[in-house]
Design a protein around this motif. Structure first.
Motif, PDB file in Angstrom:
ATOM      1  N   ILE A 168       3.475  -6.199  -8.243  1.00 33.86           N
ATOM      2  CA  ILE A 168       3.311  -5.658  -9.598  1.00 33.86           C
ATOM      3  C   ILE A 168       2.215  -4.597  -9.610  1.00 33.86           C
ATOM      4  N   SER A 169       1.089  -4.891  -8.951  1.00 27.73           N
ATOM      5  CA  SER A 169      -0.024  -3.942  -8.903  1.00 27.73           C
ATOM      6  C   SER A 169       0.391  -2.636  -8.245  1.00 27.73           C
ATOM      7  N   ALA A 170       1.152  -2.736  -7.150  1.00 27.64           N
ATOM      8  CA  ALA A 170       1.583  -1.534  -6.432  1.00 27.64           C
ATOM      9  C   ALA A 170       2.547  -0.708  -7.270  1.00 27.64           C
ATOM     10  N   ILE A 171       3.475  -1.369  -7.957  1.00 22.29           N
ATOM     11  CA  ILE A 171       4.461  -0.663  -8.780  1.00 22.29           C
ATOM     12  C   ILE A 171       3.775   0.045  -9.946  1.00 22.29           C
ATOM     13  N   ILE A 172       2.839  -0.651 -10.597  1.00 20.31           N
ATOM     14  CA  ILE A 172       2.105  -0.039 -11.711  1.00 20.31           C
ATOM     15  C   ILE A 172       1.245   1.116 -11.212  1.00 20.31           C
TER      16      ILE A 172
ATOM     17  N   HIS B 131      -7.101   6.186  -8.985  1.00 19.43           N
ATOM     18  CA  HIS B 131      -6.592   5.068  -9.793  1.00 19.43           C
ATOM     19  C   HIS B 131      -5.941   4.022  -8.900  1.00 19.43           C
ATOM     20  N   ALA B 132      -5.097   4.465  -7.959  1.00 22.37           N
ATOM     21  CA  ALA B 132      -4.392   3.530  -7.087  1.00 22.37           C
ATOM     22  C   ALA B 132      -5.352   2.758  -6.192  1.00 22.37           C
ATOM     23  N   VAL B 133      -6.351   3.449  -5.662  1.00 17.57           N
ATOM     24  CA  VAL B 133      -7.335   2.783  -4.798  1.00 17.57           C
ATOM     25  C   VAL B 133      -8.134   1.763  -5.590  1.00 17.57           C
ATOM     26  N   PHE B 134      -8.538   2.127  -6.801  1.00 18.83           N
ATOM     27  CA  PHE B 134      -9.403   1.266  -7.609  1.00 18.83           C
ATOM     28  C   PHE B 134      -8.647   0.045  -8.135  1.00 18.83           C
TER      29      PHE B 134
ATOM     30  N   ALA C  40       0.830  -1.211   0.000  1.00 19.35           N
ATOM     31  CA  ALA C  40       0.000   0.000   0.000  1.00 19.35           C
ATOM     32  C   ALA C  40       0.860   1.255   0.000  1.00 19.35           C
ATOM     33  N   LEU C  41       1.972   1.215   0.739  1.00 24.57           N
ATOM     34  CA  LEU C  41       2.856   2.385   0.803  1.00 24.57           C
ATOM     35  C   LEU C  41       3.626   2.586  -0.497  1.00 24.57           C
ATOM     36  N   ILE C  42       3.936   1.492  -1.201  1.00 26.54           N
ATOM     37  CA  ILE C  42       4.566   1.640  -2.511  1.00 26.54           C
ATOM     38  C   ILE C  42       3.633   2.399  -3.453  1.00 26.54           C
ATOM     39  N   ALA C  43       2.357   2.015  -3.437  1.00 23.74           N
ATOM     40  CA  ALA C  43       1.389   2.639  -4.337  1.00 23.74           C
ATOM     41  C   ALA C  43       1.049   4.066  -3.926  1.00 23.74           C
ATOM     42  N   LEU C  44       0.906   4.313  -2.610  1.00 22.89           N
ATOM     43  CA  LEU C  44       0.374   5.589  -2.144  1.00 22.89           C
ATOM     44  C   LEU C  44       1.331   6.382  -1.260  1.00 22.89           C
ATOM     45  N   GLY C  45       2.508   5.827  -0.948  1.00 25.59           N
ATOM     46  CA  GLY C  45       3.453   6.529  -0.081  1.00 25.59           C
ATOM     47  C   GLY C  45       3.859   7.906  -0.594  1.00 25.59           C
ATOM     48  N   PRO C  46       4.321   8.024  -1.855  1.00 26.57           N
ATOM     49  CA  PRO C  46       4.659   9.353  -2.382  1.00 26.57           C
ATOM     50  C   PRO C  46       3.467  10.307  -2.379  1.00 26.57           C
TER      51      PRO C  46
END
Length: 246
Positions: A157-161, A126-129, A10-16
């Motif tokens: 993979i999902s988090a990185i994308i 987008h990240a949440v969905f 979750a932090l990879i996707a939304l941390g920044p």
């Protein structure tokens, strides 16, 4: 995996995004409202699109996915223009109010921060969905792999994308708002084109080992978008600094 792994994804996707929110957006209530309204708008658009395409499931080839991406990008770019028009009316209202009370109008930096908040809302939606909504199993004792990219966990993979698309959407909004404000055809075309290309690049993941190629390509697009936005912002700020006071 464990709870730590799920939180890590979750932090990879939304941390920044969280860092940007704390350092910039949270300081001004109006930016927070812009972020929330933008997130809600894009989430609703994604839900509407998924509801429409659900009637055509299952998709058994790559070309229906390409058509899905094309129509989704077209719909979201139309929403971006609508979002801009609503913002522009609000900006004109605020400027008129500022004139009546002899206060300064919105500065260029204020306008850019509003665009940034709107773009961050788009990226977070987008990240949440596409990522956070899939992470519930990641908090369990195991993980999940897919045959076409068997070396990397699906959740990673999902988090990185998702992080790549958060970057693209966040800074594309700044570029788009500037393009609409200046009447710049280059920026007005750049944003939907980048959005479409980024979406189509994800189709590479259907090939065996495609994520090894698709993810670097996606990050190349994200970095290119970020650099174009930085160059545009630097130009606008430089021009504004050298402009004589009215």
């Amino acid at each position: 995996m464990t709870i730590a792994a799920g939180i890590g994804y979750a932090l990879i996707a939304l941390g920044p995004s969280l860092s940007l929110f704390i350092s910039v957006i949270s300081r001004k209530p109006f930016l927070v409202l812009t972020l929330l309204s933008s997130t809600l708008l894009w989430l609703v658009s994604l839900i509407m699109l998924s509801g429409f395409w659900r009637a055509f499931l299952p998709l058994n080839s790559w070309w229906p996915y390409a058509l899905l991406i094309f129509t989704s990008v077209l719909f979201q770019e139309a929403l971006r223009i609508l979002f801009w028009k609503v913002y522009k009316k609000l900006e004109d209202t605020l400027d008129a109010f500022a004139d009546r009370v002899t206060k300064p109008r919105l500065y260029l930096t204020d306008k850019m921060q509003i665009a940034l908040a709107g773009g961050l809302g788009h990226g977070m939606a987008h990240a949440v969905f596409f990522c956070v909504s899939l992470l519930t199993p990641a908090f369990g004792p195991g993980t999940f792999f897919v045959d076409r990219c068997s070396k990397i966990p699906f959740f990673l993979i999902s988090a990185i994308i998702a992080l790549a698309f958060v970057t693209i959407h966040t800074f594309s909004m700044v570029i788009a708002f500037n393009g609409y404000a200046e009447g710049s055809k280059v920026d007005q075309i750049f944003v939907p084109l980048v959005h479409l290309v980024a979406g189509m690049v994800t189709l590479v993941n259907f090939a065996s080992g495609g994520c090894i190629i698709g993810i670097p390509l996606l990050y190349f697009i994200a970095v290119f978008t970020l650099l174009h936005c930085g160059k545009m912002v630097w130009r606008r700020l430089t021009e504004n600094r050298h402009r004589p006071p009215m």
